[in-house]
Design a protein around this motif. Structure first.
Motif, mmCIF file in Angstrom:
data_model
loop_
_atom_site.group_PDB
_atom_site.id
_atom_site.type_symbol
_atom_site.label_atom_id
_atom_site.label_comp_id
_atom_site.label_asym_id
_atom_site.label_seq_id
_atom_site.Cartn_x
_atom_site.Cartn_y
_atom_site.Cartn_z
ATOM 1 N N ARG A 5 0.731 -1.569 0.031
ATOM 2 C CA ARG A 5 0.105 -0.137 -0.471
ATOM 3 C C ARG A 5 1.471 1.198 -0.363
ATOM 4 N N HIS A 6 2.130 1.314 0.767
ATOM 5 C CA HIS A 6 3.257 2.180 0.645
ATOM 6 C C HIS A 6 3.429 2.696 -0.500
ATOM 7 N N LEU A 7 3.720 1.590 -1.706
ATOM 8 C CA LEU A 7 4.366 1.603 -1.598
ATOM 9 C C LEU A 7 3.783 2.089 -3.845
ATOM 10 N N PHE A 8 2.005 1.367 -3.658
ATOM 11 C CA PHE A 8 1.578 1.752 -5.059
ATOM 12 C C PHE A 8 0.115 2.686 -4.572
ATOM 13 N N LEU A 9 0.582 3.530 -3.164
ATOM 14 C CA LEU A 9 -1.172 4.052 -3.028
ATOM 15 C C LEU A 9 -0.581 5.086 -2.419
ATOM 16 N N ASP A 10 0.035 5.308 -1.031
ATOM 17 C CA ASP A 10 -0.250 6.632 -0.393
ATOM 18 C C ASP A 10 1.368 6.907 0.492
ATOM 19 N N GLY A 11 2.247 6.234 0.047
ATOM 20 C CA GLY A 11 3.885 6.445 0.704
ATOM 21 C C GLY A 11 4.618 6.801 -0.150
ATOM 22 N N GLU A 12 6.090 6.910 0.359
ATOM 23 C CA GLU A 12 6.909 7.719 0.244
ATOM 24 C C GLU A 12 7.101 9.134 -0.781
ATOM 25 N N PHE A 13 5.669 9.236 -1.537
ATOM 26 C CA PHE A 13 6.184 10.833 -2.040
ATOM 27 C C PHE A 13 3.934 10.942 -1.746
ATOM 28 N N SER A 14 4.077 11.880 -2.854
ATOM 29 C CA SER A 14 1.973 12.626 -2.386
ATOM 30 C C SER A 14 1.279 11.354 -3.261
ATOM 31 N N PRO A 15 0.422 10.899 -2.420
ATOM 32 C CA PRO A 15 -0.266 10.085 -1.921
ATOM 33 C C PRO A 15 -1.054 9.911 -3.405
ATOM 34 N N ARG A 16 -1.285 8.927 -4.632
ATOM 35 C CA ARG A 16 -1.809 8.637 -5.563
ATOM 36 C C ARG A 16 -2.528 9.761 -5.706
ATOM 37 N N LEU A 17 -4.018 9.015 -5.321
ATOM 38 C CA LEU A 17 -5.282 9.833 -5.485
ATOM 39 C C LEU A 17 -5.037 11.453 -5.920
ATOM 40 N N ARG A 18 -4.283 12.398 -4.777
ATOM 41 C CA ARG A 18 -3.778 13.512 -4.747
ATOM 42 C C ARG A 18 -3.292 13.891 -5.230
ATOM 43 N N LEU A 19 -2.107 12.969 -5.625
ATOM 44 C CA LEU A 19 -0.326 13.327 -6.793
ATOM 45 C C LEU A 19 -2.284 13.827 -8.124
ATOM 46 N N LEU A 20 -3.017 13.193 -8.463
ATOM 47 C CA LEU A 20 -3.906 12.741 -9.628
ATOM 48 C C LEU A 20 -4.942 13.769 -10.172
ATOM 49 N N SER A 21 -5.076 14.535 -8.688
ATOM 50 C CA SER A 21 -6.312 15.263 -8.353
ATOM 51 C C SER A 21 -6.127 16.840 -8.843
ATOM 52 N N GLY A 22 -7.046 17.506 -9.353
ATOM 53 C CA GLY A 22 -7.312 18.608 -9.287
ATOM 54 C C GLY A 22 -6.903 19.502 -10.588
ATOM 55 N N LEU A 23 -6.870 17.994 -11.879
ATOM 56 C CA LEU A 23 -6.396 18.989 -13.361
ATOM 57 C C LEU A 23 -7.637 18.669 -14.374
ATOM 58 N N THR A 24 -7.809 19.965 -15.394
ATOM 59 C CA THR A 24 -8.633 19.838 -16.037
ATOM 60 C C THR A 24 -7.695 19.139 -17.399
ATOM 61 N N LEU A 25 -9.142 19.153 -17.761
ATOM 62 C CA LEU A 25 -8.886 18.484 -19.150
ATOM 63 C C LEU A 25 -7.904 19.211 -20.151
ATOM 64 N N ALA A 26 -7.818 19.986 -20.575
ATOM 65 C CA ALA A 26 -6.438 20.781 -20.933
ATOM 66 C C ALA A 26 -5.109 21.069 -20.609
ATOM 67 N N GLN A 27 -5.164 20.430 -18.860
ATOM 68 C CA GLN A 27 -3.875 20.545 -18.103
ATOM 69 C C GLN A 27 -3.145 18.845 -18.748
ATOM 70 N N VAL A 28 -4.080 18.154 -18.509
ATOM 71 C CA VAL A 28 -3.267 16.607 -19.325
ATOM 72 C C VAL A 28 -3.520 16.475 -19.915
ATOM 73 N N LEU A 29 -4.091 17.239 -21.211
ATOM 74 C CA LEU A 29 -3.579 16.789 -22.357
ATOM 75 C C LEU A 29 -1.874 18.031 -23.020
ATOM 76 N N ARG A 30 -1.954 18.849 -21.794
ATOM 77 C CA ARG A 30 -1.006 19.646 -22.620
ATOM 78 C C ARG A 30 0.832 19.283 -22.651
ATOM 79 N N ARG A 31 1.315 19.428 -23.031
ATOM 80 C CA ARG A 31 3.024 18.968 -24.016
ATOM 81 C C ARG A 31 3.544 20.446 -23.770
ATOM 82 N N PRO A 32 3.536 20.313 -22.860
ATOM 83 C CA PRO A 32 5.426 21.456 -22.632
ATOM 84 C C PRO A 32 6.484 21.702 -23.296
ATOM 85 N N ALA A 33 7.021 22.124 -23.888
ATOM 86 C CA ALA A 33 8.335 22.262 -24.560
ATOM 87 C C ALA A 33 8.949 21.704 -23.830
#
Length: 149
Positions: A5-33
């Protein structure tokens, strides 16, 4: 908290749900230079590989590796598609955690000389690599940190 659970979901760095939250479609499709992939493409790749691994689908694995489907060839039309991909990733991570719960299961060989534990460790490293790229992409587009819980 279990190691898996630590390695796949919650630990070592930001919880995966939080890491992937709060993004719009435009943001997830954007590819920075200079970036090779968008957030959507990175998560698509990670989720599809994880689904194959935890589903123990050898035919899908072989096709994925040999036919070059390692990144999507289409983009989603709406935020529901992004949400569905996040859900697929998180459900796959939960399956990986479940797969690793038994010591007997971890010791089982999935092929000669390769145990379930070996597979799960490799998958955890693969996920961490791509999630790190997603964090870097979020930073590059000004979408980091994610919203507070």
């Amino acid at each position: 908290m279990s190691t898996w659970r630590h390695l796949f979901l919650d630990g070592e760095f930001s919880p995966r749900l939080r890491l992937l939250s709060g993004l719009t479609l435009a943001q997830v499709l954007r590819r920075p230079a200079g970036a090779s992939h968008s957030i959507y493409e990175e998560l698509w790749h990670t989720a599809k590989w994880q689904t194959i691994v935890v589903g123990r689908d050898q035919a899908a694995r072989d096709a994925y590796l040999s036919e070059g489907f390692q990144y999507p060839d289409q983009t989603p039309d709406d935020e529901q598609a992004w949400s569905a991909l996040v859900k697929e990733f998180l459900l796959g991570a939960e399956k990986a955690v479940e797969w690793g719960q038994s010591s007997e299961e971890q010791a089982a060989e999935v092929e000669v000389g390769v145990t379930v534990r070996d597979v799960l460790e490799g998958l955890a490293v693969h996920n961490a690599y791509h999630l790190g790229k997603i964090v870097a992409l979020r930073q590059a587009i000004g979408a980091w940190p994610p919203p507070s819980e």
